[in-house]
Scaffold this motif. Sequence first.
Motif, PDB file in Angstrom:
ATOM      1  N   ARG A  27       0.835  -1.362  -0.056  1.00 18.86           N
ATOM      2  CA  ARG A  27       0.066   0.176  -0.022  1.00 18.86           C
ATOM      3  C   ARG A  27       0.748   1.158   0.027  1.00 18.86           C
ATOM      4  O   ARG A  27       1.909   1.228   0.569  1.00 18.86           O
ATOM      5  CB  ARG A  27      -1.364  -0.165   1.144  1.00 18.86           C
ATOM      6  CG  ARG A  27      -2.146   1.319   1.005  1.00 18.86           C
ATOM      7  CD  ARG A  27      -2.299   0.980   2.500  1.00 18.86           C
ATOM      8  NE  ARG A  27      -3.423  -0.372   2.433  1.00 18.86           N
ATOM      9  CZ  ARG A  27      -4.044  -0.533   3.863  1.00 18.86           C
ATOM     10  NH1 ARG A  27      -3.917  -0.247   5.243  1.00 18.86           N
ATOM     11  NH2 ARG A  27      -4.755  -1.630   3.417  1.00 18.86           N
ATOM     12  N   ILE A  28       0.430   2.251  -1.148  1.00 14.67           N
ATOM     13  CA  ILE A  28       1.110   3.471  -0.987  1.00 14.67           C
ATOM     14  C   ILE A  28      -0.252   4.579  -1.064  1.00 14.67           C
ATOM     15  O   ILE A  28      -0.971   4.421  -1.361  1.00 14.67           O
ATOM     16  CB  ILE A  28       1.403   3.903  -2.607  1.00 14.67           C
ATOM     17  CG1 ILE A  28       2.557   2.900  -2.415  1.00 14.67           C
ATOM     18  CG2 ILE A  28       2.407   5.020  -2.782  1.00 14.67           C
ATOM     19  CD1 ILE A  28       3.010   2.875  -4.387  1.00 14.67           C
ATOM     20  N   PRO A  29       0.614   5.525   0.115  1.00 17.74           N
ATOM     21  CA  PRO A  29      -0.958   6.215   0.829  1.00 17.74           C
ATOM     22  C   PRO A  29      -1.592   7.193   0.383  1.00 17.74           C
ATOM     23  O   PRO A  29      -1.949   7.795  -0.017  1.00 17.74           O
ATOM     24  CB  PRO A  29      -0.557   6.664   2.590  1.00 17.74           C
ATOM     25  CG  PRO A  29       0.025   5.409   2.906  1.00 17.74           C
ATOM     26  CD  PRO A  29       1.318   5.351   1.869  1.00 17.74           C
ATOM     27  N   ASP A  30      -0.104   8.062  -0.400  1.00 17.82           N
ATOM     28  CA  ASP A  30      -0.399   8.837  -1.226  1.00 17.82           C
ATOM     29  C   ASP A  30       0.381   8.928  -2.893  1.00 17.82           C
ATOM     30  O   ASP A  30       0.987   9.104  -3.085  1.00 17.82           O
ATOM     31  CB  ASP A  30      -0.084  10.564  -0.619  1.00 17.82           C
ATOM     32  CG  ASP A  30      -0.414  11.105  -1.184  1.00 17.82           C
ATOM     33  OD1 ASP A  30      -1.850  11.174  -2.518  1.00 17.82           O
ATOM     34  OD2 ASP A  30       0.040  12.351  -1.816  1.00 17.82           O
ATOM     35  N   PHE A  31      -0.323   7.890  -3.928  1.00 17.33           N
ATOM     36  CA  PHE A  31      -0.003   7.639  -5.033  1.00 17.33           C
ATOM     37  C   PHE A  31       0.559   8.923  -6.169  1.00 17.33           C
ATOM     38  O   PHE A  31      -1.049   9.622  -6.317  1.00 17.33           O
ATOM     39  CB  PHE A  31      -0.978   6.139  -5.602  1.00 17.33           C
ATOM     40  CG  PHE A  31      -0.136   5.706  -6.743  1.00 17.33           C
ATOM     41  CD1 PHE A  31       1.442   5.333  -7.213  1.00 17.33           C
ATOM     42  CD2 PHE A  31      -1.160   5.687  -8.065  1.00 17.33           C
ATOM     43  CE1 PHE A  31       1.884   4.940  -7.906  1.00 17.33           C
ATOM     44  CE2 PHE A  31      -0.391   5.618  -9.372  1.00 17.33           C
ATOM     45  CZ  PHE A  31       0.888   5.028  -9.176  1.00 17.33           C
ATOM     46  N   ARG A  32       0.836   9.174  -6.403  1.00 18.54           N
ATOM     47  CA  ARG A  32       1.354  10.371  -7.623  1.00 18.54           C
ATOM     48  C   ARG A  32       1.822  10.235  -8.839  1.00 18.54           C
ATOM     49  O   ARG A  32       1.952  10.894 -10.046  1.00 18.54           O
ATOM     50  CB  ARG A  32       1.763  11.273  -7.060  1.00 18.54           C
ATOM     51  CG  ARG A  32       1.649  12.359  -6.052  1.00 18.54           C
ATOM     52  CD  ARG A  32       2.432  13.012  -4.679  1.00 18.54           C
ATOM     53  NE  ARG A  32       3.635  12.016  -5.283  1.00 18.54           N
ATOM     54  CZ  ARG A  32       4.735  11.628  -3.827  1.00 18.54           C
ATOM     55  NH1 ARG A  32       3.233  10.790  -3.036  1.00 18.54           N
ATOM     56  NH2 ARG A  32       5.348  11.067  -4.506  1.00 18.54           N
ATOM     57  N   GLY A  33       1.610   8.706  -9.317  1.00 16.06           N
ATOM     58  CA  GLY A  33       2.330   8.655 -10.635  1.00 16.06           C
ATOM     59  C   GLY A  33       3.488   7.233 -10.769  1.00 16.06           C
ATOM     60  O   GLY A  33       4.205   6.751  -9.253  1.00 16.06           O
ATOM     61  N   SER A  34       4.361   7.336 -11.926  1.00 12.87           N
ATOM     62  CA  SER A  34       5.538   6.862 -12.242  1.00 12.87           C
ATOM     63  C   SER A  34       6.595   7.167 -11.115  1.00 12.87           C
ATOM     64  O   SER A  34       6.918   8.221 -10.295  1.00 12.87           O
ATOM     65  CB  SER A  34       6.150   7.097 -13.215  1.00 12.87           C
ATOM     66  OG  SER A  34       5.261   6.481 -14.302  1.00 12.87           O
ATOM     67  N   GLY A  35       7.249   6.363 -10.036  1.00 13.45           N
ATOM     68  CA  GLY A  35       8.734   6.744  -9.561  1.00 13.45           C
ATOM     69  C   GLY A  35       8.820   5.595  -8.376  1.00 13.45           C
ATOM     70  O   GLY A  35       8.009   4.712  -8.397  1.00 13.45           O
ATOM     71  N   PRO A  36       9.548   6.093  -7.513  1.00 20.21           N
ATOM     72  CA  PRO A  36       9.993   5.486  -6.147  1.00 20.21           C
ATOM     73  C   PRO A  36       9.029   6.063  -5.033  1.00 20.21           C
ATOM     74  O   PRO A  36       8.864   6.659  -4.772  1.00 20.21           O
ATOM     75  CB  PRO A  36      11.175   5.577  -5.734  1.00 20.21           C
ATOM     76  CG  PRO A  36      11.448   6.905  -6.391  1.00 20.21           C
ATOM     77  CD  PRO A  36      10.525   6.872  -7.904  1.00 20.21           C
ATOM     78  N   TYR A  37       9.027   5.104  -4.067  1.00 18.54           N
ATOM     79  CA  TYR A  37       8.354   4.707  -3.070  1.00 18.54           C
ATOM     80  C   TYR A  37       8.682   4.326  -1.667  1.00 18.54           C
ATOM     81  O   TYR A  37       9.330   2.774  -1.726  1.00 18.54           O
ATOM     82  CB  TYR A  37       6.417   4.344  -3.037  1.00 18.54           C
ATOM     83  CG  TYR A  37       5.813   5.206  -4.353  1.00 18.54           C
ATOM     84  CD1 TYR A  37       4.755   6.147  -4.104  1.00 18.54           C
ATOM     85  CD2 TYR A  37       6.035   5.068  -6.063  1.00 18.54           C
ATOM     86  CE1 TYR A  37       3.896   6.889  -4.919  1.00 18.54           C
ATOM     87  CE2 TYR A  37       4.642   6.130  -6.510  1.00 18.54           C
ATOM     88  CZ  TYR A  37       4.419   6.999  -6.145  1.00 18.54           C
ATOM     89  OH  TYR A  37       3.537   7.435  -6.947  1.00 18.54           O
TER      90      TYR A  37
END
Length: 191
Positions: free
Chosen positions: A89-99
């Motif tokens: 789970r990514i809390p605030d997804f903004r598109g391509s990139g590292p998380y």
Amino acid sequence: MRISPVLACSILLTALAGCGAEPRLPDSGPPRAELPRKLDPGANGAVLVTTGRQAFEGRSTSRCVIHDGTGLQINLRTGDPDLPAVAVRIPDFRGSGPYRGFLFVTGRNRAGALVGSTGEVSLKVQQKGVAASGGAPDLPALLSGWFEGTYDGAAGRGTVQGRFGGCAYARTIESPLPAVPDKVAGPVAGP
């Protein structure tokens, strides 16, 4: 040949001591999960390796869903109810990139009950499709990427590594996701 009662009891106690025992991990924890290079998720699949009590290595299905309005959750299922299910789970997804995200591992304990463990995960996501190119935000994008992390809790302690590809994701819940053809997105190389 006659076995002495002391030797018989010793053999029986040794055998019973191993029945139902949880695997013993060294203080350093389970070995690091590592995907074999030969294991390929294909265009619309995933591969997953978990170590520790919830051990698995192989192909998996993946499903990308919206979480809490702005987040992304990637669900990976092994297809066997006795093997682990993994959610990233990514809390605030903004598109391509590292998380950095959260890891949820569900498995079975010795008695067969469902139990869970949580942890943290590092991942890299690539987004392709209409939403990635500035189109309407409710049209689906295709996500692919890799992740790795650790988990601990009632389902045990371990590590996870995986790759996924061709995972359809729409920013709004109301939008139905269309079927994704097999040749839309390829696998993503891991770390």
